[in-house]
Scaffold this motif. Structure first.
Motif, PDB file in Angstrom:
ATOM      1  N   GLY A  34       0.822  -1.213   0.000  1.00  0.00           N
ATOM      2  CA  GLY A  34       0.000   0.000   0.000  1.00  0.00           C
ATOM      3  C   GLY A  34       0.850   1.254   0.000  1.00  0.00           C
ATOM      4  O   GLY A  34       1.878   1.329  -0.680  1.00  0.00           O
ATOM      5  N   THR A  35       0.412   2.246   0.790  1.00  0.00           N
ATOM      6  CA  THR A  35       1.103   3.536   0.795  1.00  0.00           C
ATOM      7  C   THR A  35       2.012   3.659   2.025  1.00  0.00           C
ATOM      8  O   THR A  35       1.625   3.257   3.124  1.00  0.00           O
ATOM      9  CB  THR A  35       0.092   4.698   0.781  1.00  0.00           C
ATOM     10  OG1 THR A  35      -0.860   4.495   1.831  1.00  0.00           O
ATOM     11  CG2 THR A  35      -0.649   4.778  -0.526  1.00  0.00           C
ATOM     12  N   GLN A  63      -1.908   5.203  -5.422  1.00  0.00           N
ATOM     13  CA  GLN A  63      -2.582   4.022  -4.864  1.00  0.00           C
ATOM     14  C   GLN A  63      -2.847   2.993  -5.954  1.00  0.00           C
ATOM     15  O   GLN A  63      -2.838   1.783  -5.695  1.00  0.00           O
ATOM     16  CB  GLN A  63      -3.925   4.415  -4.228  1.00  0.00           C
ATOM     17  CG  GLN A  63      -3.843   5.141  -2.917  1.00  0.00           C
ATOM     18  CD  GLN A  63      -3.390   6.575  -3.053  1.00  0.00           C
ATOM     19  OE1 GLN A  63      -3.341   7.138  -4.143  1.00  0.00           O
ATOM     20  NE2 GLN A  63      -3.030   7.180  -1.947  1.00  0.00           N
ATOM     21  N   ALA A  92      -0.044   0.496  -6.352  1.00  0.00           N
ATOM     22  CA  ALA A  92       0.005  -0.459  -5.232  1.00  0.00           C
ATOM     23  C   ALA A  92      -1.158  -1.448  -5.335  1.00  0.00           C
ATOM     24  O   ALA A  92      -1.003  -2.641  -5.047  1.00  0.00           O
ATOM     25  CB  ALA A  92      -0.050   0.306  -3.906  1.00  0.00           C
ATOM     26  N   TRP A 127      -3.808  -4.906   2.658  1.00  0.00           N
ATOM     27  CA  TRP A 127      -3.713  -3.604   1.978  1.00  0.00           C
ATOM     28  C   TRP A 127      -3.687  -2.540   3.057  1.00  0.00           C
ATOM     29  O   TRP A 127      -4.536  -2.522   3.953  1.00  0.00           O
ATOM     30  CB  TRP A 127      -4.939  -3.443   1.090  1.00  0.00           C
ATOM     31  CG  TRP A 127      -5.177  -2.091   0.480  1.00  0.00           C
ATOM     32  CD1 TRP A 127      -6.135  -1.191   0.835  1.00  0.00           C
ATOM     33  CD2 TRP A 127      -4.503  -1.516  -0.645  1.00  0.00           C
ATOM     34  NE1 TRP A 127      -6.090  -0.085   0.016  1.00  0.00           N
ATOM     35  CE2 TRP A 127      -5.088  -0.257  -0.909  1.00  0.00           C
ATOM     36  CE3 TRP A 127      -3.441  -1.937  -1.458  1.00  0.00           C
ATOM     37  CZ2 TRP A 127      -4.663   0.573  -1.930  1.00  0.00           C
ATOM     38  CZ3 TRP A 127      -3.025  -1.103  -2.487  1.00  0.00           C
ATOM     39  CH2 TRP A 127      -3.628   0.132  -2.709  1.00  0.00           C
ATOM     40  N   SER A 160      -3.516   1.704   3.509  1.00  0.00           N
ATOM     41  CA  SER A 160      -3.590   2.891   2.662  1.00  0.00           C
ATOM     42  C   SER A 160      -4.078   4.109   3.431  1.00  0.00           C
ATOM     43  O   SER A 160      -4.827   3.994   4.402  1.00  0.00           O
ATOM     44  CB  SER A 160      -4.529   2.582   1.497  1.00  0.00           C
ATOM     45  OG  SER A 160      -4.859   3.749   0.815  1.00  0.00           O
ATOM     46  N   ASN A 161      -3.652   5.273   2.926  1.00  0.00           N
ATOM     47  CA  ASN A 161      -4.099   6.535   3.507  1.00  0.00           C
ATOM     48  C   ASN A 161      -5.482   6.940   3.000  1.00  0.00           C
ATOM     49  O   ASN A 161      -5.991   7.999   3.358  1.00  0.00           O
ATOM     50  CB  ASN A 161      -3.087   7.644   3.219  1.00  0.00           C
ATOM     51  CG  ASN A 161      -2.765   7.776   1.740  1.00  0.00           C
ATOM     52  OD1 ASN A 161      -3.325   7.073   0.899  1.00  0.00           O
ATOM     53  ND2 ASN A 161      -1.839   8.663   1.416  1.00  0.00           N
ATOM     54  N   GLU A 162      -6.095   6.099   2.160  1.00  0.00           N
ATOM     55  CA  GLU A 162      -7.437   6.408   1.650  1.00  0.00           C
ATOM     56  C   GLU A 162      -8.467   6.271   2.777  1.00  0.00           C
ATOM     57  O   GLU A 162      -8.346   5.394   3.633  1.00  0.00           O
ATOM     58  CB  GLU A 162      -7.840   5.421   0.548  1.00  0.00           C
ATOM     59  CG  GLU A 162      -6.967   5.426  -0.680  1.00  0.00           C
ATOM     60  CD  GLU A 162      -7.106   4.105  -1.436  1.00  0.00           C
ATOM     61  OE1 GLU A 162      -7.588   4.127  -2.565  1.00  0.00           O
ATOM     62  OE2 GLU A 162      -6.728   3.051  -0.885  1.00  0.00           O
ATOM     63  N   TRP A 211      -7.862  -5.268   4.670  1.00  0.00           N
ATOM     64  CA  TRP A 211      -7.461  -3.882   4.431  1.00  0.00           C
ATOM     65  C   TRP A 211      -7.451  -3.041   5.702  1.00  0.00           C
ATOM     66  O   TRP A 211      -8.212  -3.288   6.635  1.00  0.00           O
ATOM     67  CB  TRP A 211      -8.320  -3.228   3.352  1.00  0.00           C
ATOM     68  CG  TRP A 211      -9.791  -3.190   3.588  1.00  0.00           C
ATOM     69  CD1 TRP A 211     -10.496  -2.259   4.253  1.00  0.00           C
ATOM     70  CD2 TRP A 211     -10.766  -4.153   3.113  1.00  0.00           C
ATOM     71  NE1 TRP A 211     -11.830  -2.552   4.233  1.00  0.00           N
ATOM     72  CE2 TRP A 211     -12.038  -3.704   3.539  1.00  0.00           C
ATOM     73  CE3 TRP A 211     -10.677  -5.338   2.366  1.00  0.00           C
ATOM     74  CZ2 TRP A 211     -13.207  -4.400   3.248  1.00  0.00           C
ATOM     75  CZ3 TRP A 211     -11.849  -6.022   2.076  1.00  0.00           C
ATOM     76  CH2 TRP A 211     -13.089  -5.560   2.520  1.00  0.00           C
ATOM     77  N   LEU A 238      -7.475   1.092   6.456  1.00  0.00           N
ATOM     78  CA  LEU A 238      -7.662   2.378   5.760  1.00  0.00           C
ATOM     79  C   LEU A 238      -7.384   3.560   6.684  1.00  0.00           C
ATOM     80  O   LEU A 238      -7.320   3.400   7.912  1.00  0.00           O
ATOM     81  CB  LEU A 238      -9.088   2.462   5.221  1.00  0.00           C
ATOM     82  CG  LEU A 238      -9.429   1.442   4.131  1.00  0.00           C
ATOM     83  CD1 LEU A 238     -10.904   1.494   3.788  1.00  0.00           C
ATOM     84  CD2 LEU A 238      -8.604   1.697   2.878  1.00  0.00           C
ATOM     85  N   PRO A 298      -4.782  10.960   0.434  1.00  0.00           N
ATOM     86  CA  PRO A 298      -3.935  10.849  -0.756  1.00  0.00           C
ATOM     87  C   PRO A 298      -3.675  12.193  -1.435  1.00  0.00           C
ATOM     88  O   PRO A 298      -4.581  13.031  -1.523  1.00  0.00           O
ATOM     89  CB  PRO A 298      -4.756   9.965  -1.707  1.00  0.00           C
ATOM     90  CG  PRO A 298      -5.815   9.332  -0.871  1.00  0.00           C
ATOM     91  CD  PRO A 298      -6.081  10.265   0.263  1.00  0.00           C
TER      92      PRO A 298
END
Ligand code: FAD
Lengths: 42, 486
Positions: free
Chosen positions: B173-174, B182, B185, B209, B211-213, B250, B252, B369
């Motif tokens: 991921g990030t 993103q 990834a 996963w 992520s900064n989402e 995930w 998030l 993001p």
């Protein structure tokens, strides 16, 4: 709850004959969205 | 006679150089300055990272091509900008330093009539503590050598899993609270998942996963509503469906701030500080400007006239709340307002703001993001900059006729989700416009639903593979290359 990919959807996603038509459709779609012009907004 | 200098030979710089050379007569000079001697088709790095392609499949040397086509080339990197010249040089120039061969370390001032800054992003691994590709079991796929390195790490892990029947954790991921890309990834995690299955070790691996989402499928574009099999579907629903199908977990709203051997430290939007352990990780770093300096004629520092991290162009940089953002904020000609013979297409321009809604953790840390500027817009913006310069040179009057705002431009995101002529798969998404226009399309999340579609299946893999061959053909400037759109 996530939507599940059904058996039929998986069949469609993997079937090379159906996917060949999808391939042609996607190419036309991409060309129409990306290559079909862009411009300003102001 | 005019001289156009292009800094960088990535998708943006190389596209601009190719169009300029094709359309300008030989009396005009086109010169490319770039530290990497190879052109690389970055989107295919994903397949290097799973061992299905080798670096030689995605790169080719620039110098022989440029020599054949009459494009000048210097293997050097720019260090400072002098848009007014100096007391000894009346023309504007850039100071560059050679990075290879006998001239390595030597500096040169290169004058120009028009300057295209297409230096893309700096891969800012340094902004996340100990995030360095190849150390701490963490890898990157941002360049072809990073991706090859990632494959060697993944191959070793797969070998170990096959031989020992143990379990492992993979994190993809990030790697920074404000990272972008993103999509890359996302492609990588799906390709890794397929390779684990192909190697019959999928059951032994917990794949996550991070992520900064705020929601899955944000992709730095605030997510999107699209038509899938004729019905409206949100990108978070689509990605959730795919992750659930592939057994991918995930996390998030996660801003990774530090990495240690096999451990990622992150803060989430609830303000909690957490750790995730892994045996292999691929984390996209923050993208930042290169830290270039600019000086006026009297050698006074004027960096703030040219740079705001990335290069300042014709965007509306005034700070305003998310609710007041409009597509008019986005640049149209990628021209620097102070020095109008300088342009910055591709990733090199400073965006007015993000596209995703900005969010802060309870501790006040920004976790969202940054805006992506993918390959197609990079090529399109480079071509329109080249077209304006060509018009200006050939007509003798400055032209800004060619425009392309991310608020009035489409993109195709073809995410490979598994390699193989018959076993492959892909998630194809077309989006119009890239930056959502909530005024024009208020009912459909700022996007035109006739042009924003999603499709899952083998055809997506074929599209991605054909784009690989088509864009490398185009980049090599083979016969009729210009007929292939950006
Ligand atoms: C793994 C990965 C997968 C991706 N997949 C996709 C995809 O499927 N589809 C898509 O549309 N986009 C994709 N992208 C995004 C796409 O690759 C970028 O949008 C695109 O490469 C940006 O092009 P650019 O020319 O602006 O920058 P870059 O490609 O980064 O090029 C910058 C150039 O500047 C040069 N340079 C750097 N510093 C200097 C300096 N000081 N002086 C002179 N030159 C310098 C570099 O050597 C390079 O040649 C992906 C990105 C990654 C990392």
């Amino acid at each position: 709850m996530a939507k599940k990919i059904s058996r039929f959807e998986k069949f469609v996603m993997k079937n090379p004959f159906i996917q060949f038509y999808m391939f042609l459709y996607l190419n036309v779609k991409i060309l129409s969205v990306v290559a079909h012009g862009h411009g300003g907004t102001r | 006679m005019a001289k156009v200098v292009i800094l960088g030979a990535g998708i943006a710089g190389h596209t601009a150089a190719a169009h300029l050379r094709r359309q300008l007569s030989k009396e005009h000079e086109v010169l490319v300055v770039s530290p990497n001697r190879n052109y690389q088709w970055v989107p295919s790095n994903i397949w290097i990272g799973i061992g299905r392609m080798e670096p030689k499949d995605v790169i080719f040397p620039l110098e022989p091509l440029y020599k054949k086509k009459g494009i000048g080339y210097k293997q050097a990197k720019v260090s400072s900008f002098h848009p007014e010249g100096s007391d000894t040089e009346h023309k504007p120039f850039v100071r560059v330093e050679y990075v290879f061969g006998e001239q390595k370390g030597i500096q040169e001032d290169i004058t120009y009539d028009y300057l295209i800054n297409a230096t893309g992003p700096k891969l800012a691994f340094d902004l996340t503590e100990n995030l360095l590709p190849g150390t701490n079991k963490t890898y990157s796929v941002c360049t072809y050598d990073h991706a090859a390195h990632a494959w060697s790490g993944l191959k070793d892990l797969i070998g170990k899993l096959k031989n020992t029947n143990t379990t492992a954790r993979i994190l993809i991921g990030t790697g920074h609270p404000k990272a972008t890309c993103q999509g890359a990834a996302f492609e990588y995690i799906l390709n890794v998942e397929q390779e684990l299955r192909r190697n019959k070790v999928r059951e032994q691996v917990e794949l996550t996963w991070i992520s900064n989402e705020y929601k899955l499928g944000d992709f730095g574009m605030d997510g999107m509503l699209m038509r899938v099999s004729g019905k409206p579907m949100k990108s978070d629903e689509l990605v959730e469906m795919v992750f659930a199908d592939r057994g991918i977990k995930w996390i998030l709203g996660a801003g990774v701030t530090k990495v240690e051997e096999g451990k990622a430290f992150y803060e989430n939007l609830d303000g909690e500080f957490k750790t995730e352990e892994f045996d292999f990780a691929m984390l996209i770093p923050a993208f930042s400007g290169h830290g270039f300096k600019a000086y006026d004629k009297a050698n006074k520092d004027i960096t703030e006239k040219l740079f705001k991290g990335f290069m300042i162009v014709d965007a509306d940089y005034s700070s305003k709340p998310y609710e007041d953002w409009t597509v008019q904020d986005w640049p149209e000609t990628y021209q620097n307002p102070t020095y109008q013979n300088i342009f910055a297409p591709g990733i090199a321009f400073a965006p007015p703001h993000s596209i995703s809604k900005p969010r802060k953790s309870k501790n006040g840390t920004d976790i969202f993001p940054s805006p992506p500027r993918t390959g197609m817009p990079s090529g399109i913006t480079a071509k329109l900059v080249a077209d304006n310069i060509i018009d200006s040179i050939t007509t003798g009057s400055e032209s800004r006729k060619h425009k392309g705002s991310l608020g009035n431009m489409g993109a195709a995101c073809i995410a490979s989700s598994g390699y193989g002529l018959l076993q492959g798969s892909g998630i194809s998404i077309t989006t119009f416009p890239i930056a959502p226009d909530y005024k024009k399309y208020p009912e459909s999340g700022g996007r035109d639903l006739n042009k924003t579609i999603g499709a899952l299946g083998l055809a997506g893999h074929w599209v991605k593979l054909s784009l690989h061959y088509a864009f490398i053909y185009k980049a090599k400037m083979k016969p009729f290359w210009w007929l292939i759109p950006e």
